[in-house]
Write a protein that holds these residues in place. Structure first.
Motif, short mmCIF file in Angstrom:
data_model
loop_
_atom_site.label_atom_id
_atom_site.label_comp_id
_atom_site.label_asym_id
_atom_site.label_seq_id
_atom_site.Cartn_x
_atom_site.Cartn_y
_atom_site.Cartn_z
N SER A 75 3.46 -1.57 -3.32
CA SER A 75 3.89 -0.25 -3.78
C SER A 75 2.97 1.10 -3.40
O SER A 75 3.44 2.05 -3.53
N ASP A 76 1.87 0.58 -3.07
CA ASP A 76 0.81 1.78 -3.07
C ASP A 76 1.14 2.66 -1.60
O ASP A 76 0.54 3.48 -1.62
N GLU A 80 4.59 6.59 1.93
CA GLU A 80 3.25 7.27 1.97
C GLU A 80 3.28 8.04 3.30
O GLU A 80 2.37 8.95 3.12
N GLU A 122 2.48 -3.09 -9.33
CA GLU A 122 1.49 -2.20 -10.06
C GLU A 122 0.57 -1.46 -9.01
O GLU A 122 -0.09 -2.27 -8.31
N SER A 123 0.68 -0.25 -9.12
CA SER A 123 -0.23 0.53 -8.17
C SER A 123 -0.40 2.00 -9.03
O SER A 123 0.59 2.46 -9.50
N ARG A 125 -0.74 4.54 -7.40
CA ARG A 125 0.13 5.61 -6.56
C ARG A 125 1.57 5.78 -7.10
O ARG A 125 2.14 7.02 -7.44
#
Length: 140
Positions: A75-76, A80, A122-123, A125
């Protein structure tokens, strides 16, 4: 269950269907559209716009599953590389609103009732993006 989960270990009750989205393919809004359309088998007429995404996710009549979790990992990199960063917030708010609409859908409507949840690996960002939009999430 909240509309958004952030987790390293997606453990849900058996009655939830988990649909995985490759976060590496969701770095732009167009990439997200393509990935979710493929994962949820959107009808061919899907036009890759926010309005049509809203329409598709607010229907889901072609899916038999009633409780669906869309799990985005990693998910980071989620949206983006989108040229207009404001679109990320718009998308997240739209997804939150769609999940809420399903939660409060009237049983008498023509569509079968669904539950839709978005889960992210989990991230920092994704937490920052959701917090910036003041979207409630549960972190596990």
């Amino acid at each position: 269950m909240p509309n958004f989960l952030i987790t390293n270990n997606l453990a849900l009750p058996e009655n939830y269907s988990i649909v995985e989205l490759d976060g590496n393919k969701t770095q732009t809004l167009r990439g997200f559209y393509e990935e979710i359309a493929d994962a949820l088998a959107f009808p061919e007429e899907f036009g890759f716009t926010l309005d049509e995404l809203d329409e598709m996710l607010s229907d889901l009549s072609w899916l038999e599953d009633e409780k669906i979790v869309l799990y985005i990992s990693p998910s980071d990199v989620f949206i983006e590389k989108e040229r207009n960063p404001e679109k990320t917030g718009t998308l997240l708010n739209l997804l939150d609103a769609i999940c809420e609409d399903w939660r409060w859908a009237d049983d008498e409507e023509d569509l079968p009732k669904k539950e839709l949840i978005f889960a992210f690996l989990e991230s920092a960002r994704i937490k920052e993006l959701l917090t910036k939009q003041e979207i409630t999430f549960r972190s596990e």
